[in-house]
Design an enzyme around this catalytic site. Sequence first.
Site, PDB file in Angstrom:
ATOM      1  N   LYS A  16       0.833  -1.209   0.000  1.00  0.00           N
ATOM      2  CA  LYS A  16       0.000   0.000   0.000  1.00  0.00           C
ATOM      3  C   LYS A  16       0.875   1.269   0.000  1.00  0.00           C
ATOM      4  O   LYS A  16       0.579   2.211  -0.707  1.00  0.00           O
ATOM      5  CB  LYS A  16      -0.905   0.032   1.246  1.00  0.00           C
ATOM      6  N   ARG A  91      -9.508   1.413   8.884  1.00  0.00           N
ATOM      7  CA  ARG A  91      -9.285  -0.007   9.159  1.00  0.00           C
ATOM      8  C   ARG A  91     -10.481  -0.629   9.857  1.00  0.00           C
ATOM      9  O   ARG A  91     -10.492  -1.849  10.078  1.00  0.00           O
ATOM     10  CB  ARG A  91      -8.058  -0.182  10.042  1.00  0.00           C
ATOM     11  N   ARG A 129      11.733  -7.825   5.353  1.00  0.00           N
ATOM     12  CA  ARG A 129      11.834  -6.416   4.979  1.00  0.00           C
ATOM     13  C   ARG A 129      12.792  -5.672   5.917  1.00  0.00           C
ATOM     14  O   ARG A 129      12.794  -5.884   7.120  1.00  0.00           O
ATOM     15  CB  ARG A 129      10.438  -5.808   5.078  1.00  0.00           C
ATOM     16  N   ARG A 162      11.473  -3.327  11.277  1.00  0.00           N
ATOM     17  CA  ARG A 162      10.445  -2.657  12.076  1.00  0.00           C
ATOM     18  C   ARG A 162       9.977  -3.627  13.150  1.00  0.00           C
ATOM     19  O   ARG A 162       9.745  -4.792  12.842  1.00  0.00           O
ATOM     20  CB  ARG A 162       9.258  -2.315  11.164  1.00  0.00           C
ATOM     21  N   ARG A 173      -0.800  -9.283  13.135  1.00  0.00           N
ATOM     22  CA  ARG A 173      -1.337  -8.194  12.301  1.00  0.00           C
ATOM     23  C   ARG A 173      -2.237  -8.741  11.205  1.00  0.00           C
ATOM     24  O   ARG A 173      -3.265  -8.139  10.884  1.00  0.00           O
ATOM     25  CB  ARG A 173      -0.186  -7.393  11.677  1.00  0.00           C
TER      26      ARG A 173
HETATM   27  P1  AMP Z   1       0.728   0.195   9.008  1.00  0.00           P
HETATM   28  O1  AMP Z   1       2.071   0.778   8.737  1.00  0.00           O
HETATM   29  O2  AMP Z   1      -0.380   0.859   8.211  1.00  0.00           O
HETATM   30  O3  AMP Z   1       0.699  -1.306   8.885  1.00  0.00           O
HETATM   31  O4  AMP Z   1       0.387   0.523  10.542  1.00  0.00           O
HETATM   32  C1  AMP Z   1       1.209   0.085  11.589  1.00  0.00           C
HETATM   33  C2  AMP Z   1       0.419   0.019  12.872  1.00  0.00           C
HETATM   34  O5  AMP Z   1      -0.112   1.328  13.192  1.00  0.00           O
HETATM   35  C3  AMP Z   1      -0.791  -0.891  12.836  1.00  0.00           C
HETATM   36  O6  AMP Z   1      -0.441  -2.245  13.089  1.00  0.00           O
HETATM   37  C4  AMP Z   1      -1.661  -0.268  13.923  1.00  0.00           C
HETATM   38  O7  AMP Z   1      -1.183  -0.623  15.216  1.00  0.00           O
HETATM   39  C5  AMP Z   1      -1.416   1.220  13.754  1.00  0.00           C
HETATM   40  N1  AMP Z   1      -2.386   1.823  12.812  1.00  0.00           N
HETATM   41  C6  AMP Z   1      -2.125   2.388  11.598  1.00  0.00           C
HETATM   42  N2  AMP Z   1      -3.248   2.828  11.011  1.00  0.00           N
HETATM   43  C7  AMP Z   1      -4.260   2.548  11.855  1.00  0.00           C
HETATM   44  C8  AMP Z   1      -5.680   2.721  11.807  1.00  0.00           C
HETATM   45  N3  AMP Z   1      -6.288   3.278  10.750  1.00  0.00           N
HETATM   46  N4  AMP Z   1      -6.409   2.300  12.880  1.00  0.00           N
HETATM   47  C9  AMP Z   1      -5.827   1.750  13.955  1.00  0.00           C
HETATM   48  N5  AMP Z   1      -4.500   1.522  14.055  1.00  0.00           N
HETATM   49  C10 AMP Z   1      -3.708   1.911  13.025  1.00  0.00           C
END
Ligand code: AMP
Length: 225
Positions: A16, A91, A129, A162, A173
Amino acid sequence: MTRIAIILFGPPGAGKGTQARLLSRALGFPAISTGDILREAVAAGSDLGRTAKSHMESGGLVPDAVVDEIVKERLARQNCTRGFILDGYPRTIPQAEFISGLFAPGKLATVVVGIDVDDDVLLDRLSGRRICPGCRKMFHVRKSPSGAGDRCDECGTGLVLRPDDAEEVVRERLQVYHRNTKPLIDYYRARDQYSKVDGSGSVEAISECILGIVRKRQGAGAAGN
Ligand code: AMP
């Protein structure tokens, strides 16, 4: 004026972030990643970062009210008046309802694109990664290793895994994704705003496919909020 929301949808590791950057370049809309904003807040040790940290490290979701506020603040900025790209938001259904409610009826044309990739492929992608904390360049230990070993071949900074890319956290996740976020597909499908692309092809092929969907939907007058 109707503005366009392009919502990129898909499990963690589906690409994404990469696709959001390419779309941003092609369309001139800003790409907003709630994950990036939260990670910056954690690194800065701000109040927001302290609230988000434990949720993120366990692979769970940060509470809706926290992320809703971040998105609301970003969308109020001047560079979002024609359109914007969201990566990692919404989400949950309440988040989807929140964003739709930020705009008067008919003032937001929503195009949702789901990037579809198998869990096994994602596990391999994410746990291999490595990210450069200096310039954000991404590598993969086997598929696209850095030319400079465990340092970034662009800026020389040491590469990092990360914390939420560790294998057991990735599994969590993915589960969180399937449980909480997949109903969003039904939500957007019911509003005729959802399209799916195959996420196993090359970055360029996927990008072309997404741009094609956005242009087609724009031409047809994308379904409103
Ligand atoms: P991502 O990089 O988008 O995978 O986000 C990393 C982490 O940030 C996720 O595993 C969540 O803990 C938190 N996070 C990011 N976006 C959201 C969202 N829209 N709602 C809730 N938690 C989020």
